[in-house]
Motif scaffolding. Sequence first.
Motif, PDB file in Angstrom:
ATOM      1  N   GLY A 121      -5.657   6.117   2.818  1.00  0.00           N
ATOM      2  CA  GLY A 121      -5.286   6.960   3.511  1.00  0.00           C
ATOM      3  C   GLY A 121      -3.727   7.906   4.388  1.00  0.00           C
ATOM      4  O   GLY A 121      -3.086   6.279   4.084  1.00  0.00           O
ATOM      5  N   LEU A 122      -3.222   8.387   4.101  1.00  0.00           N
ATOM      6  CA  LEU A 122      -2.052   8.408   4.467  1.00  0.00           C
ATOM      7  C   LEU A 122      -1.578   8.791   6.197  1.00  0.00           C
ATOM      8  O   LEU A 122      -1.987   9.681   6.806  1.00  0.00           O
ATOM      9  N   ARG A 123      -0.534   7.567   6.299  1.00  0.00           N
ATOM     10  CA  ARG A 123      -0.578   7.468   8.094  1.00  0.00           C
ATOM     11  C   ARG A 123       0.574   8.411   8.409  1.00  0.00           C
ATOM     12  O   ARG A 123       0.749   9.140   9.340  1.00  0.00           O
TER      13      ARG A 123
ATOM     14  N   THR B 100      11.525   9.072  -0.732  1.00  0.00           N
ATOM     15  CA  THR B 100      10.756   9.640   0.271  1.00  0.00           C
ATOM     16  C   THR B 100       9.200   8.049   0.098  1.00  0.00           C
ATOM     17  O   THR B 100       9.065   7.896  -0.584  1.00  0.00           O
ATOM     18  N   VAL B 101       9.033   8.555   1.325  1.00  0.00           N
ATOM     19  CA  VAL B 101       8.229   7.038   1.385  1.00  0.00           C
ATOM     20  C   VAL B 101       6.736   7.636   2.338  1.00  0.00           C
ATOM     21  O   VAL B 101       6.886   7.950   2.893  1.00  0.00           O
ATOM     22  N   TYR B 102       5.890   7.006   1.424  1.00  0.00           N
ATOM     23  CA  TYR B 102       3.893   7.488   2.181  1.00  0.00           C
ATOM     24  C   TYR B 102       3.567   6.016   2.383  1.00  0.00           C
ATOM     25  O   TYR B 102       3.769   5.155   1.395  1.00  0.00           O
ATOM     26  N   ASN B 103       3.723   6.072   3.404  1.00  0.00           N
ATOM     27  CA  ASN B 103       2.805   4.785   4.627  1.00  0.00           C
ATOM     28  C   ASN B 103       2.094   5.177   4.775  1.00  0.00           C
ATOM     29  O   ASN B 103       0.929   6.208   4.793  1.00  0.00           O
TER      30      ASN B 103
ATOM     31  N   ASP C 121       0.557  -1.487  -0.090  1.00  0.00           N
ATOM     32  CA  ASP C 121       0.348   0.096  -0.011  1.00  0.00           C
ATOM     33  C   ASP C 121       1.285   1.115   0.017  1.00  0.00           C
ATOM     34  O   ASP C 121       0.520   2.418   0.477  1.00  0.00           O
ATOM     35  N   ASN C 122       2.069   1.200   0.339  1.00  0.00           N
ATOM     36  CA  ASN C 122       2.878   2.410   0.607  1.00  0.00           C
ATOM     37  C   ASN C 122       3.699   3.033  -0.920  1.00  0.00           C
ATOM     38  O   ASN C 122       3.172   2.097  -2.310  1.00  0.00           O
TER      39      ASN C 122
ATOM     40  N   ASP D  59       4.695  12.120  11.140  1.00  0.00           N
ATOM     41  CA  ASP D  59       3.463  11.428  11.717  1.00  0.00           C
ATOM     42  C   ASP D  59       1.928  12.136  11.374  1.00  0.00           C
ATOM     43  O   ASP D  59       1.419  13.524  12.029  1.00  0.00           O
ATOM     44  N   VAL D  60       0.812  11.562  10.695  1.00  0.00           N
ATOM     45  CA  VAL D  60      -0.738  12.281   9.835  1.00  0.00           C
ATOM     46  C   VAL D  60      -1.024  12.696  11.044  1.00  0.00           C
ATOM     47  O   VAL D  60      -1.365  13.870  11.523  1.00  0.00           O
ATOM     48  N   ALA D  61      -1.200  11.570  11.869  1.00  0.00           N
ATOM     49  CA  ALA D  61      -2.436  11.550  12.693  1.00  0.00           C
ATOM     50  C   ALA D  61      -2.223  12.654  13.996  1.00  0.00           C
ATOM     51  O   ALA D  61      -3.086  13.482  15.190  1.00  0.00           O
ATOM     52  N   THR D  62      -0.738  12.401  14.335  1.00  0.00           N
ATOM     53  CA  THR D  62      -0.388  13.000  15.619  1.00  0.00           C
ATOM     54  C   THR D  62       0.177  14.918  15.830  1.00  0.00           C
ATOM     55  O   THR D  62       0.182  15.215  16.231  1.00  0.00           O
ATOM     56  N   GLY D  63       0.692  14.714  14.020  1.00  0.00           N
ATOM     57  CA  GLY D  63       0.842  15.740  13.817  1.00  0.00           C
ATOM     58  C   GLY D  63       2.551  16.524  14.123  1.00  0.00           C
ATOM     59  O   GLY D  63       3.217  17.580  14.014  1.00  0.00           O
ATOM     60  N   THR D  64       3.540  14.918  14.629  1.00  0.00           N
ATOM     61  CA  THR D  64       4.406  15.762  15.585  1.00  0.00           C
ATOM     62  C   THR D  64       5.862  14.774  14.103  1.00  0.00           C
ATOM     63  O   THR D  64       5.017  14.071  13.294  1.00  0.00           O
ATOM     64  N   GLU D  65       7.133  15.461  14.377  1.00  0.00           N
ATOM     65  CA  GLU D  65       8.035  15.081  13.386  1.00  0.00           C
ATOM     66  C   GLU D  65       9.423  14.334  14.514  1.00  0.00           C
ATOM     67  O   GLU D  65       9.474  15.172  15.428  1.00  0.00           O
TER      68      GLU D  65
END
Length: 362
Positions: A191-193, A183-186, A162-163, A217-223
């Motif tokens: 949906g993008l995680r 660049t890896v789109y997980n 799926d990535n 991280d898309v869900a938490t907005g942290t890097e």
Amino acid sequence: MNFFPSRTLALYMVKMFLIRVFSVAALLVVVLTSLDLLGQSGRIFAYPGNGEAELWTYTSLRTPQIIAFALPFSVLLGTLITLATLNQNSEVVSMKAGGLSAHQILAPLIIASMAVAIFSFLFNEVVVAPATARLSAWEKVEFGPIPETSDVRTRVWVRDGDNLVNAKTVIGTGSSVLLKDVTVYNRSENGLRSLMQGKEARFTGTDWTVTDVTRFDVATGTEEALDSVQIGNDLTPDQFTLSDVSADSLSYLNLRTAIKQLKEAGRPTAKLEASLYHKISGPLSVILMPLLGAVAAFGLARSGQLFLRAVIGMALGFMYFVADNFSLAMGNIGAYPPILAAWAPFLLFFLIGETVLVRTEE
């Protein structure tokens, strides 16, 4: 059976033919190069720092492609000009009065066309293919700094389940391949995680090690920053090196090697095989031009049909180019077998040219 009864006459016709072919080719190349440069100059100057030097670089890379494209048309037009001139000056009538058949009159032009075909093939292999590869790589970086490595690929996309994995630059072949600016789109459930960016990635034999990683991280907005991350257990190097094989950018031998590698990897190769065969049939098409344009050589010039005959010869020649492109398109979608897609137009128009010549003059 003596196709060259007069050496002087044969050399006269060959010289006349070649001068007109290369004169037409030079004219077409100058016009087409100027028009192409006008259309692309805006894109070249759009990259900061580009100037006149980059225009000359683009011209040096694009001109070989234009020469390869214009040469068959130049042979057709050169044939028509040569034969119409001979007919207008009643030289064809003199040749036939001297006992030469239509095939004997055309024989010097066909031999000269064979030399042009050999030149065209070698020019495509030595000059056009490397220039096309370099220009393609330059266009992919939007006319920025041209990659120096010869076996470089740019902006390669590969799917890993799926990535999605994107490598801005792919260098090398086999297990030693190096990915840069990865660049890896997980993704999960469309949906993008998370989004992971790394400086480079190397194949370890079972997976890929990405270094200098920044993960968002898309869900938490942290890097977070990581030294290295392992990805792509199911990814193989050939998925990056063979993901975008361009037949125009490879020589005959290199393309044949790429097709072999794709077959071993279980990839479809019909389109590339058609292009492989066309690397031979394409240059050989110039041999057909004296035959297709021969209708302009015969018939009395004073009858007023010389222009009509020249138009018919030009129409036959351009019909070949249309049929050739159509056949390749059918081969690309799998409707024609590769060898048929490359060679069918050549054989068809050879028979048409011979039929017209025999029925009208022999």
